[in-house]
Design an enzyme around this catalytic site. Structure first.
Site, PDB file in Angstrom:
ATOM      1  N   PRO A 211       0.826  -1.210   0.000  1.00 10.81           N
ATOM      2  CA  PRO A 211       0.000   0.000   0.000  1.00 10.81           C
ATOM      3  C   PRO A 211       0.860   1.259   0.000  1.00 10.81           C
ATOM      4  CG  PRO A 211      -0.801  -1.583   1.616  1.00 10.81           C
ATOM      5  CD  PRO A 211       0.513  -2.103   1.129  1.00 10.81           C
ATOM      6  N   GLU A 212       0.408   2.255  -0.748  1.00 11.02           N
ATOM      7  CA  GLU A 212       1.145   3.520  -0.794  1.00 11.02           C
ATOM      8  C   GLU A 212       0.598   4.473   0.262  1.00 11.02           C
ATOM      9  OE1 GLU A 212       2.466   4.902  -4.507  1.00 11.02           O
ATOM     10  OE2 GLU A 212       2.180   2.988  -5.517  1.00 11.02           O
TER      11      GLU A 212
ATOM     12  N   LYS B 163       4.408   5.076   4.959  1.00 12.67           N
ATOM     13  CA  LYS B 163       3.699   3.803   4.924  1.00 12.67           C
ATOM     14  C   LYS B 163       3.537   3.197   6.318  1.00 12.67           C
ATOM     15  CE  LYS B 163       5.291   2.943   0.228  1.00 12.67           C
ATOM     16  NZ  LYS B 163       5.918   1.991  -0.720  1.00 12.67           N
TER      17      LYS B 163
ATOM     18  N   ASN C  46       5.374   2.452  -5.983  1.00 13.45           N
ATOM     19  CA  ASN C  46       5.674   2.178  -7.382  1.00 13.45           C
ATOM     20  C   ASN C  46       4.711   2.859  -8.351  1.00 13.45           C
ATOM     21  OD1 ASN C  46       7.438   0.978  -9.163  1.00 13.45           O
ATOM     22  ND2 ASN C  46       6.251  -0.898  -9.354  1.00 13.45           N
TER      23      ASN C  46
ATOM     24  N   ARG D   4      11.726  -3.080  -8.104  1.00 11.41           N
ATOM     25  CA  ARG D   4      10.337  -3.079  -8.558  1.00 11.41           C
ATOM     26  C   ARG D   4      10.293  -2.779 -10.050  1.00 11.41           C
ATOM     27  NH1 ARG D   4       6.844  -1.926  -4.354  1.00 11.41           N
ATOM     28  NH2 ARG D   4       5.208  -2.580  -5.792  1.00 11.41           N
TER      29      ARG D   4
END
Length: 283
Positions: free
Chosen positions: A2-3, A52, A169, A265
């Site tokens: 989760p961002e 986060k 990402n 990523r």
């Protein structure tokens, strides 16, 4: 993972549902049982996020520090007729009830971190983070001081939580596209005005993510309605320019979106809209 907008939205939802009243705290899974027993029946003062990281703040300077990691989730049910038995590996359960209101509960599953700490430990976690675009007290110059001296790529720097907190990402790929910047461009080659424009865009995009609960990054002229195209179908939701669109036409120029691994990523970019940076000193 989760961002930052997801954690901010979650903090607001938890505060709105449970803050200011006693809550029942348990650990059906058992991994947080001793700590839950110390908190059971205490008043939840509120919840906050930094990047986060999520912090549940209980009376008496007791704080539950949570990091959801890659697969964690914290499901909040603000009004139910009856609280059901826990299902699966529930690490932490909160149960509350507003005066004269329906019961509410929240279940935490799959988090990589869930620990009871004090203010000093919480402050130490926050001190290691870069500025968070969702926090009104954030100072972007703290990030710029590191980016402007770094040979690392801007795509890597944006994902470094010690430089910018909360950017993941999706936001990395999308904000770089919106500013026509190749992800491999060295941080030290950016002008301050370019970085501040990226920062301002992140502030707006991430705040919008908090409001609507998904990441939308396309400008009005590139929405499905404006372009007469089908909406994007993806488990992340939202309309985006390049994220997870490798091999598909760029919404702006039609070139095929590319992907490669950057900072562990998958990175996504348009080779036409985001040209490889060439230093004028080498031309």
């Amino acid at each position: 993972m989760p961002e930052g907008h997801t954690l901010r939205r979650l903090a607001d939802e938890i505060s709105g549902t449970f803050a200011g009243a006693p809550v029942r705290v348990s650990s059906p899974q058992g991994r947080f049982a001793a700590e839950a027993a110390l908190l059971d029946g205490a008043t939840l003062d509120g919840a906050d996020s930094a990047g986060k990281h999520l912090f549940l703040e209980f009376e008496g300077d007791r704080i539950v520090h949570i990091h959801l990691g890659l697969i964690g989730g914290f499901a909040v049910h603000p009004a139910v007729t009856e609280v059901p038995p826990p299902v699966g590996a529930v690490r932490l359960r909160l149960i509350g009830r507003r005066p004269g209101g329906d019961p509410a509960y929240a279940d935490l599953r799959g988090a990589t971190q869930c620990e009871l700490v004090g203010p000093q430990a919480r402050d130490a976690v926050v001190a290691k983070l870069g500025p968070d675009p969702l926090r009104p007290d954030a100072d972007p110059d703290r990030a710029w001081a590191k980016i402007s001296r770094s040979d690392r790529s801007i795509g890597e720097l944006l994902m470094d939580q010690g430089i910018l907190a909360g950017v993941g990402n999706v936001y990395r790929a999308e904000v770089l596209f919106r500013h026509r910047m190749h992800p491999l461009r060295p941080g030290r080659t950016l002008r301050r005005s370019q970085f501040l424009a990226i920062w301002a865009d992140l502030v707006e995009l991430m705040a919008d993510g908090v409001r609507v609960g998904r990441i939308d990054t396309v400008r009005p002229e590139h929405t499905p309605e404006a372009m007469g195209r089908a909406p994007r179908v993806d488990d992340h939701g939202g309309e985006v320019y390049v994220y997870r669109r490798a091999g598909q036409p760029c919404l702006v120029c039609g070139s095929l979106v590319r992907t490669d691994v950057l900072a562990g990523r998958n990175s996504f970019w348009c080779p036409q809209c985001q040209r490889v940076f060439r230093s004028r000193a080498l031309q």
